[in-house]
Design a protein around this motif. Structure first.
Motif, PDB file in Angstrom:
ATOM      1  N   THR A   1     -13.180 -23.532 -22.610  1.00 21.26           N
ATOM      2  CA  THR A   1     -12.495 -22.594 -23.508  1.00 21.26           C
ATOM      3  C   THR A   1     -12.230 -23.227 -24.864  1.00 21.26           C
ATOM      4  OG1 THR A   1     -11.512 -21.408 -21.654  1.00 21.26           O
ATOM      5  CG2 THR A   1     -10.459 -21.135 -23.795  1.00 21.26           C
ATOM      6  N   LYS A   2     -11.718 -24.440 -24.877  1.00 15.34           N
ATOM      7  CA  LYS A   2     -11.439 -25.141 -26.131  1.00 15.34           C
ATOM      8  C   LYS A   2     -12.739 -25.364 -26.902  1.00 15.34           C
ATOM      9  CE  LYS A   2      -9.043 -27.718 -29.015  1.00 15.34           C
ATOM     10  NZ  LYS A   2      -8.328 -27.094 -30.087  1.00 15.34           N
ATOM     11  N   SER A   3     -13.787 -25.758 -26.209  1.00 17.69           N
ATOM     12  CA  SER A   3     -15.078 -25.979 -26.839  1.00 17.69           C
ATOM     13  C   SER A   3     -15.623 -24.680 -27.434  1.00 17.69           C
ATOM     14  CB  SER A   3     -16.054 -26.548 -25.811  1.00 17.69           C
ATOM     15  OG  SER A   3     -17.296 -26.804 -26.386  1.00 17.69           O
ATOM     16  N   LEU A   4     -15.483 -23.578 -26.701  1.00 17.41           N
ATOM     17  CA  LEU A   4     -15.931 -22.285 -27.197  1.00 17.41           C
ATOM     18  C   LEU A   4     -15.212 -21.924 -28.497  1.00 17.41           C
ATOM     19  CD1 LEU A   4     -17.514 -19.617 -26.881  1.00 17.41           C
ATOM     20  CD2 LEU A   4     -15.560 -18.780 -25.578  1.00 17.41           C
ATOM     21  N   HIS A   5     -13.894 -22.109 -28.525  1.00 20.42           N
ATOM     22  CA  HIS A   5     -13.126 -21.810 -29.736  1.00 20.42           C
ATOM     23  C   HIS A   5     -13.610 -22.659 -30.914  1.00 20.42           C
ATOM     24  CE1 HIS A   5     -10.508 -19.093 -27.678  1.00 20.42           C
ATOM     25  NE2 HIS A   5     -10.018 -20.017 -26.885  1.00 20.42           N
ATOM     26  N   ASN A   6     -13.928 -23.924 -30.660  1.00 17.68           N
ATOM     27  CA  ASN A   6     -14.439 -24.798 -31.719  1.00 17.68           C
ATOM     28  C   ASN A   6     -15.808 -24.333 -32.216  1.00 17.68           C
ATOM     29  OD1 ASN A   6     -12.214 -26.503 -31.782  1.00 17.68           O
ATOM     30  ND2 ASN A   6     -13.047 -27.832 -30.202  1.00 17.68           N
TER      31      ASN A   6
ATOM     32  N   GLU B   1     -15.614 -14.974 -20.003  1.00 21.73           N
ATOM     33  CA  GLU B   1     -16.908 -14.309 -19.846  1.00 21.73           C
ATOM     34  C   GLU B   1     -17.992 -15.013 -20.653  1.00 21.73           C
ATOM     35  OE1 GLU B   1     -15.233  -9.753 -19.211  1.00 21.73           O
ATOM     36  OE2 GLU B   1     -15.475 -10.546 -21.240  1.00 21.73           O
ATOM     37  N   LEU B   2     -17.661 -15.392 -21.881  1.00 20.25           N
ATOM     38  CA  LEU B   2     -18.637 -16.104 -22.697  1.00 20.25           C
ATOM     39  C   LEU B   2     -18.968 -17.473 -22.118  1.00 20.25           C
ATOM     40  CD1 LEU B   2     -17.524 -15.221 -26.324  1.00 20.25           C
ATOM     41  CD2 LEU B   2     -19.609 -14.492 -25.147  1.00 20.25           C
ATOM     42  N   ALA B   3     -17.954 -18.182 -21.663  1.00 19.42           N
ATOM     43  CA  ALA B   3     -18.181 -19.503 -21.076  1.00 19.42           C
ATOM     44  C   ALA B   3     -19.142 -19.413 -19.895  1.00 19.42           C
ATOM     45  CB  ALA B   3     -16.857 -20.136 -20.660  1.00 19.42           C
ATOM     46  N   ALA B   4     -18.991 -18.368 -19.079  1.00 19.07           N
ATOM     47  CA  ALA B   4     -19.868 -18.192 -17.918  1.00 19.07           C
ATOM     48  C   ALA B   4     -21.314 -17.925 -18.346  1.00 19.07           C
ATOM     49  CB  ALA B   4     -19.351 -17.055 -17.043  1.00 19.07           C
ATOM     50  N   LEU B   5     -21.506 -17.330 -19.516  1.00 21.65           N
ATOM     51  CA  LEU B   5     -22.857 -17.085 -20.024  1.00 21.65           C
ATOM     52  C   LEU B   5     -23.455 -18.319 -20.694  1.00 21.65           C
ATOM     53  CD1 LEU B   5     -22.333 -13.536 -21.590  1.00 21.65           C
ATOM     54  CD2 LEU B   5     -23.697 -14.098 -19.560  1.00 21.65           C
ATOM     55  N   ILE B   6     -22.603 -19.216 -21.172  1.00 18.76           N
ATOM     56  CA  ILE B   6     -23.062 -20.355 -21.967  1.00 18.76           C
ATOM     57  C   ILE B   6     -23.292 -21.613 -21.134  1.00 18.76           C
ATOM     58  CG2 ILE B   6     -22.386 -21.918 -23.843  1.00 18.76           C
ATOM     59  CD1 ILE B   6     -20.848 -19.449 -25.013  1.00 18.76           C
ATOM     60  N   TRP B   7     -22.385 -21.914 -20.207  1.00 18.17           N
ATOM     61  CA  TRP B   7     -22.473 -23.134 -19.412  1.00 18.17           C
ATOM     62  C   TRP B   7     -22.857 -22.814 -17.983  1.00 18.17           C
ATOM     63  CZ3 TRP B   7     -18.594 -22.809 -23.182  1.00 18.17           C
ATOM     64  CH2 TRP B   7     -18.594 -23.830 -24.127  1.00 18.17           C
ATOM     65  N   PRO B   8     -23.650 -23.693 -17.372  1.00 14.22           N
ATOM     66  CA  PRO B   8     -23.941 -23.513 -15.943  1.00 14.22           C
ATOM     67  C   PRO B   8     -22.721 -23.908 -15.119  1.00 14.22           C
ATOM     68  CG  PRO B   8     -24.976 -25.520 -16.742  1.00 14.22           C
ATOM     69  CD  PRO B   8     -24.350 -24.847 -17.937  1.00 14.22           C
ATOM     70  N   PRO B   9     -22.587 -23.342 -13.918  1.00 17.02           N
ATOM     71  CA  PRO B   9     -21.451 -23.747 -13.080  1.00 17.02           C
ATOM     72  C   PRO B   9     -21.666 -25.167 -12.570  1.00 17.02           C
ATOM     73  CG  PRO B   9     -22.733 -21.987 -12.025  1.00 17.02           C
ATOM     74  CD  PRO B   9     -23.376 -22.280 -13.353  1.00 17.02           C
TER      75      PRO B   9
ATOM     76  N   GLU C   1      -9.506  -6.801 -29.583  1.00 19.57           N
ATOM     77  CA  GLU C   1      -8.385  -6.797 -28.637  1.00 19.57           C
ATOM     78  C   GLU C   1      -8.705  -7.554 -27.355  1.00 19.57           C
ATOM     79  OE1 GLU C   1      -6.704  -2.969 -27.821  1.00 19.57           O
ATOM     80  OE2 GLU C   1      -6.875  -2.348 -29.906  1.00 19.57           O
ATOM     81  N   LEU C   2      -9.965  -7.508 -26.925  1.00 18.84           N
ATOM     82  CA  LEU C   2     -10.339  -8.112 -25.646  1.00 18.84           C
ATOM     83  C   LEU C   2     -11.051  -9.450 -25.767  1.00 18.84           C
ATOM     84  CD1 LEU C   2     -11.650  -4.860 -23.924  1.00 18.84           C
ATOM     85  CD2 LEU C   2      -9.363  -5.881 -23.773  1.00 18.84           C
ATOM     86  N   GLY C   3     -11.471  -9.803 -26.975  1.00 12.47           N
ATOM     87  CA  GLY C   3     -12.189 -11.058 -27.131  1.00 12.47           C
ATOM     88  C   GLY C   3     -13.047 -11.049 -28.375  1.00 12.47           C
ATOM     89  N   TYR C   4     -14.181 -11.738 -28.295  1.00 13.40           N
ATOM     90  CA  TYR C   4     -15.090 -11.867 -29.424  1.00 13.40           C
ATOM     91  C   TYR C   4     -16.198 -10.829 -29.333  1.00 13.40           C
ATOM     92  CZ  TYR C   4     -13.076 -16.561 -29.889  1.00 13.40           C
ATOM     93  OH  TYR C   4     -12.227 -17.630 -30.041  1.00 13.40           O
ATOM     94  N   ARG C   5     -16.726 -10.465 -30.512  1.00 17.25           N
ATOM     95  CA  ARG C   5     -17.904  -9.602 -30.589  1.00 17.25           C
ATOM     96  C   ARG C   5     -18.611  -9.889 -31.901  1.00 17.25           C
ATOM     97  NH1 ARG C   5     -16.776  -5.652 -34.226  1.00 17.25           N
ATOM     98  NH2 ARG C   5     -14.601  -5.109 -34.514  1.00 17.25           N
ATOM     99  N   LEU C   6     -19.842  -9.418 -32.000  1.00 16.03           N
ATOM    100  CA  LEU C   6     -20.561  -9.537 -33.261  1.00 16.03           C
ATOM    101  C   LEU C   6     -19.986  -8.538 -34.255  1.00 16.03           C
ATOM    102  CD1 LEU C   6     -24.231  -9.947 -32.014  1.00 16.03           C
ATOM    103  CD2 LEU C   6     -22.696 -11.716 -32.890  1.00 16.03           C
ATOM    104  N   GLY C   7     -19.965  -8.923 -35.523  1.00 16.31           N
ATOM    105  CA  GLY C   7     -19.394  -8.089 -36.566  1.00 16.31           C
ATOM    106  C   GLY C   7     -20.177  -6.815 -36.810  1.00 16.31           C
ATOM    107  N   ALA C   8     -19.507  -5.861 -37.434  1.00 15.35           N
ATOM    108  CA  ALA C   8     -20.121  -4.581 -37.773  1.00 15.35           C
ATOM    109  C   ALA C   8     -21.323  -4.808 -38.673  1.00 15.35           C
ATOM    110  CB  ALA C   8     -19.101  -3.689 -38.466  1.00 15.35           C
ATOM    111  N   GLY C   9     -22.358  -4.051 -38.442  1.00 15.13           N
ATOM    112  CA  GLY C   9     -23.547  -4.151 -39.275  1.00 15.13           C
ATOM    113  C   GLY C   9     -24.508  -5.248 -38.870  1.00 15.13           C
ATOM    114  N   THR C  10     -24.192  -5.995 -37.823  1.00 16.10           N
ATOM    115  CA  THR C  10     -25.096  -7.046 -37.357  1.00 16.10           C
ATOM    116  C   THR C  10     -26.238  -6.399 -36.584  1.00 16.10           C
ATOM    117  OG1 THR C  10     -23.297  -8.638 -37.182  1.00 16.10           O
ATOM    118  CG2 THR C  10     -25.298  -9.128 -35.941  1.00 16.10           C
TER     119      THR C  10
END
Length: 123
Positions: free
Chosen positions: A81-86, A66-74, A103-112
């Motif tokens: 995926t590897k680049s995102l993890h880096n 989901e993040l990759a689809a928001l970050i890179w154009p098709p 559990e499902l992926g990445y999110r911004l931390g509490a209090g952000t």
């Protein structure tokens, strides 16, 4: 605001309990910027895109696809995926606790706090 490099933790405070630490502020009213108090974290362009994508889905989690689809154009690069993890690893070194893994992926931390979405700030 003073820029901070990847080797500096802007969340380090004098109080070992962390009570004096300011929360992260993500500003997406222009190019994505991350601040803690009066310190601005220096991010690379793709790292800013990761932070902006997480701000867009906040407070929900987003998996790597989901993040990759928001970050890179098709079409997505084969290494997306590897680049995102880096990118996430580099952001975590620069801004500890800004990005957390759920559990499902990445999110911004509490209090952000987020500035610039829908013309208002949100936490």
């Amino acid at each position: 605001m003073a820029p901070v490099s990847c080797d500096t933790d802007p969340m380090d405070g004098d109080d070992s309990t962390g009570e004096d630490r300011p929360g992260w502020v993500v500003d997406v009213s222009g190019p994505a910027a991350v601040r803690a108090g009066d310190v601005t974290v220096v991010l690379r362009p793709r790292e800013r895109a990761v932070v902006a994508a997480l701000a867009f889905v906040h407070p929900a989690e987003a998996n790597a696809s989901e993040l990759a689809a928001l970050i890179w154009p098709p079409p997505l690069p084969a290494t997306a995926t590897k680049s995102l993890h880096n990118h996430v690893a580099r952001i975590r070194r620069s801004a500890p606790d800004l990005i957390v893994t759920g559990e499902l992926g990445y999110r911004l931390g509490a209090g952000t706090s987020i500035i610039g979405l829908d013309g208002a700030g949100r936490a």
